[in-house]
Design a protein around this motif. Sequence first.
Motif, PDB file in Angstrom:
ATOM      1  N   ILE A  13       0.852  -1.191   0.000  1.00 19.76           N
ATOM      2  CA  ILE A  13       0.000   0.000   0.000  1.00 19.76           C
ATOM      3  C   ILE A  13       0.890   1.243   0.000  1.00 19.76           C
ATOM      4  N   GLY A  14       0.267   2.379  -0.228  1.00 17.29           N
ATOM      5  CA  GLY A  14       1.003   3.641  -0.194  1.00 17.29           C
ATOM      6  C   GLY A  14       0.566   4.555  -1.317  1.00 17.29           C
ATOM      7  N   PHE A  15       1.047   5.776  -1.234  1.00 20.03           N
ATOM      8  CA  PHE A  15       0.623   6.823  -2.161  1.00 20.03           C
ATOM      9  C   PHE A  15       0.980   6.474  -3.612  1.00 20.03           C
ATOM     10  N   MET A  16       0.224   7.057  -4.527  1.00 20.62           N
ATOM     11  CA  MET A  16       0.532   6.927  -5.958  1.00 20.62           C
ATOM     12  C   MET A  16       1.998   7.267  -6.207  1.00 20.62           C
ATOM     13  N   GLY A  17       2.653   6.490  -7.043  1.00 23.74           N
ATOM     14  CA  GLY A  17       4.026   6.816  -7.435  1.00 23.74           C
ATOM     15  C   GLY A  17       5.078   6.434  -6.411  1.00 23.74           C
ATOM     16  N   THR A  38      -4.807  -4.408  -7.834  1.00 13.42           N
ATOM     17  CA  THR A  38      -6.251  -4.154  -7.714  1.00 13.42           C
ATOM     18  C   THR A  38      -6.737  -3.274  -8.876  1.00 13.42           C
ATOM     19  N   ASP A  39      -5.924  -2.297  -9.283  1.00  9.18           N
ATOM     20  CA  ASP A  39      -6.327  -1.455 -10.418  1.00  9.18           C
ATOM     21  C   ASP A  39      -6.549  -2.297 -11.682  1.00  9.18           C
ATOM     22  N   ALA A  40      -5.644  -3.255 -11.913  1.00  9.49           N
ATOM     23  CA  ALA A  40      -5.766  -4.095 -13.109  1.00  9.49           C
ATOM     24  C   ALA A  40      -7.026  -4.952 -13.043  1.00  9.49           C
ATOM     25  N   ALA A  49     -10.533   1.966 -18.752  1.00  3.47           N
ATOM     26  CA  ALA A  49      -9.366   2.522 -18.049  1.00  3.47           C
ATOM     27  C   ALA A  49      -9.819   3.221 -16.772  1.00  3.47           C
ATOM     28  N   ILE A  50      -8.923   3.284 -15.782  1.00  8.09           N
ATOM     29  CA  ILE A  50      -9.265   3.906 -14.488  1.00  8.09           C
ATOM     30  C   ILE A  50      -9.763   5.340 -14.702  1.00  8.09           C
ATOM     31  N   ARG A  51      -9.053   6.088 -15.535  1.00  2.00           N
ATOM     32  CA  ARG A  51      -9.467   7.499 -15.683  1.00  2.00           C
ATOM     33  C   ARG A  51     -10.844   7.612 -16.335  1.00  2.00           C
ATOM     34  N   ILE A  53     -13.278   5.389 -15.870  1.00  2.00           N
ATOM     35  CA  ILE A  53     -14.244   5.025 -14.824  1.00  2.00           C
ATOM     36  C   ILE A  53     -14.537   6.259 -13.954  1.00  2.00           C
ATOM     37  N   PHE A  54     -13.477   6.966 -13.561  1.00  5.31           N
ATOM     38  CA  PHE A  54     -13.660   8.183 -12.757  1.00  5.31           C
ATOM     39  C   PHE A  54     -14.505   9.194 -13.515  1.00  5.31           C
ATOM     40  N   GLU A  55     -14.186   9.356 -14.787  1.00 10.50           N
ATOM     41  CA  GLU A  55     -14.864  10.389 -15.577  1.00 10.50           C
ATOM     42  C   GLU A  55     -16.336  10.055 -15.797  1.00 10.50           C
ATOM     43  N   TYR A  61     -18.028   5.278  -7.311  1.00 10.75           N
ATOM     44  CA  TYR A  61     -18.218   4.043  -8.075  1.00 10.75           C
ATOM     45  C   TYR A  61     -16.902   3.264  -8.145  1.00 10.75           C
ATOM     46  N   PHE A  62     -15.818   3.996  -8.438  1.00 12.83           N
ATOM     47  CA  PHE A  62     -14.498   3.362  -8.497  1.00 12.83           C
ATOM     48  C   PHE A  62     -14.163   2.695  -7.160  1.00 12.83           C
ATOM     49  N   ARG A  63     -14.453   3.402  -6.059  1.00 18.63           N
ATOM     50  CA  ARG A  63     -14.130   2.852  -4.731  1.00 18.63           C
ATOM     51  C   ARG A  63     -14.922   1.574  -4.446  1.00 18.63           C
ATOM     52  N   ASP A  64     -16.155   1.514  -4.931  1.00 18.44           N
ATOM     53  CA  ASP A  64     -16.942   0.283  -4.757  1.00 18.44           C
ATOM     54  C   ASP A  64     -16.326  -0.868  -5.562  1.00 18.44           C
ATOM     55  N   SER A  82      -0.715  -5.587  -5.225  1.00 20.27           N
ATOM     56  CA  SER A  82      -0.390  -4.169  -5.303  1.00 20.27           C
ATOM     57  C   SER A  82      -1.708  -3.382  -5.274  1.00 20.27           C
ATOM     58  N   CYS A  83      -1.894  -2.603  -4.207  1.00 17.67           N
ATOM     59  CA  CYS A  83      -3.178  -1.925  -4.001  1.00 17.67           C
ATOM     60  C   CYS A  83      -3.142  -0.499  -4.541  1.00 17.67           C
ATOM     61  N   GLY A  84      -4.242  -0.050  -5.115  1.00 16.05           N
ATOM     62  CA  GLY A  84      -4.357   1.350  -5.504  1.00 16.05           C
ATOM     63  C   GLY A  84      -4.130   2.239  -4.280  1.00 16.05           C
ATOM     64  N   GLY A  85      -3.613   3.435  -4.531  1.00 12.96           N
ATOM     65  CA  GLY A  85      -3.185   4.316  -3.439  1.00 12.96           C
ATOM     66  C   GLY A  85      -4.274   4.723  -2.454  1.00 12.96           C
ATOM     67  N   GLY A  86      -5.552   4.602  -2.854  1.00 13.95           N
ATOM     68  CA  GLY A  86      -6.616   5.016  -1.940  1.00 13.95           C
ATOM     69  C   GLY A  86      -7.300   3.830  -1.271  1.00 13.95           C
ATOM     70  N   SER A 122      -2.824   9.281 -16.071  1.00 15.54           N
ATOM     71  CA  SER A 122      -3.716   8.151 -15.796  1.00 15.54           C
ATOM     72  C   SER A 122      -4.160   8.105 -14.332  1.00 15.54           C
ATOM     73  N   ARG A 123      -3.809   9.144 -13.564  1.00 14.62           N
ATOM     74  CA  ARG A 123      -4.223   9.160 -12.152  1.00 14.62           C
ATOM     75  C   ARG A 123      -5.154  10.343 -11.919  1.00 14.62           C
ATOM     76  N   PRO A 124      -6.459  10.094 -12.034  1.00 19.12           N
ATOM     77  CA  PRO A 124      -7.445  11.187 -11.987  1.00 19.12           C
ATOM     78  C   PRO A 124      -7.354  12.033 -10.717  1.00 19.12           C
ATOM     79  N   ILE A 125      -6.957  11.414  -9.606  1.00 26.69           N
ATOM     80  CA  ILE A 125      -6.863  12.141  -8.333  1.00 26.69           C
ATOM     81  C   ILE A 125      -5.849  13.293  -8.439  1.00 26.69           C
ATOM     82  N   LYS A 141      -3.184  13.910   4.704  1.00 28.85           N
ATOM     83  CA  LYS A 141      -4.565  13.513   5.040  1.00 28.85           C
ATOM     84  C   LYS A 141      -4.690  11.996   5.141  1.00 28.85           C
ATOM     85  N   ARG A 142      -3.902  11.300   4.334  1.00 24.95           N
ATOM     86  CA  ARG A 142      -4.012   9.839   4.293  1.00 24.95           C
ATOM     87  C   ARG A 142      -3.099   9.139   5.290  1.00 24.95           C
ATOM     88  N   ARG A 143      -2.169   9.894   5.864  1.00 30.05           N
ATOM     89  CA  ARG A 143      -1.093   9.267   6.629  1.00 30.05           C
ATOM     90  C   ARG A 143      -1.593   8.378   7.773  1.00 30.05           C
TER      91      ARG A 143
HETATM   92  C1  S3P Z   1      -5.592   6.231  -6.521  1.00 27.33           C
HETATM   93  C2  S3P Z   1      -4.451   5.556  -6.887  1.00 27.33           C
HETATM   94  C3  S3P Z   1      -4.328   4.835  -8.164  1.00 27.33           C
HETATM   95  C4  S3P Z   1      -5.698   4.351  -8.632  1.00 27.33           C
HETATM   96  C5  S3P Z   1      -6.672   5.498  -8.686  1.00 27.33           C
HETATM   97  C6  S3P Z   1      -6.834   6.204  -7.341  1.00 27.33           C
HETATM   98  C7  S3P Z   1      -5.612   6.977  -5.237  1.00 27.33           C
HETATM   99  O1  S3P Z   1      -3.470   3.715  -8.026  1.00 27.33           O
HETATM  100  O2  S3P Z   1      -6.202   3.348  -7.792  1.00 27.33           O
HETATM  101  O3  S3P Z   1      -6.210   6.389  -9.659  1.00 27.33           O
HETATM  102  O4  S3P Z   1      -6.690   7.419  -4.799  1.00 27.33           O
HETATM  103  O5  S3P Z   1      -4.521   7.144  -4.625  1.00 27.33           O
HETATM  104  P1  S3P Z   1      -1.856   3.841  -7.874  1.00 27.33           P
HETATM  105  O6  S3P Z   1      -1.576   4.120  -6.422  1.00 27.33           O
HETATM  106  O7  S3P Z   1      -1.360   2.487  -8.271  1.00 27.33           O
HETATM  107  O8  S3P Z   1      -1.397   4.914  -8.778  1.00 27.33           O
END
Ligand code: S3P
Length: 178
Positions: A13-17, A38-40, A49-51, A53-55, A61-64, A82-86, A122-125, A141-143
């Motif tokens: 887990i952890g922040f994007m990037g 999880t994103d895949a 694509a993730i972006r 879905i967000f759009e 919806y994405f979180r569900d 490997s979990c998405g950052g949120g 590709s990271r809408p956030i 905020k996420r820490r």
């Molecule tokens: C998100 C992180 C992304 C992806 C989505 C939202 C987030 O994954 O799940 O864009 O809220 O931090 P990565 O952490 O693999 O970039």
Amino acid sequence: MTELLFHDNIALIGFMGVGKSTVSHYLRDQYSLDEIETDAMIVESENMAIRDIFEKYGEAYFRDCETRAILKLQDCRRTVISCGGGAVMRKENVANLKKGSRIVLLTAKPETILKRVRHSDSRPILNGHMNVEYIGELMEKRRTAYEAAADLMVSTDGKRVEDICEEIVRGMNRLNGQ
Ligand code: S3P
């Protein structure tokens, strides 16, 4: 290379990037683990694509989708997830991940994150917020949630992937009393 002495999954887990995918691929290759992102899973189940879905459907919806994806992972063993950052912002996801996995939090400074993600759209956030201030604030905020979920924390700043993975495996062995 330290031997892997456990059978749990490793959930990154952890922040994007922060380097989850790079670390995940390395652990998979070095220790012959299965690997899931999880994103895949979401891209496959939604066929989008993730972006997009967000759009089209919005973040909720994405979180569900993310929660459903994590729920499906319960029977995995010796898998690096490997979990998405949120993903761990929902307590339910943390509880479900903990059923079969040790959770490893990867960290990096906002400056490092920005360098790694600034050319990605590709990271809408982060769209429209590609700056250190925004990344630092969101990370802060996420820490609490990140740290509460983590069984192990590993910083990635300035480290080689092999050294990060070595730290993870030693930490995992320790957690499992080896
Ligand atoms: C998100 C992180 C992304 C992806 C989505 C939202 C987030 O994954 O799940 O864009 O809220 O931090 P990565 O952490 O693999 O970039």
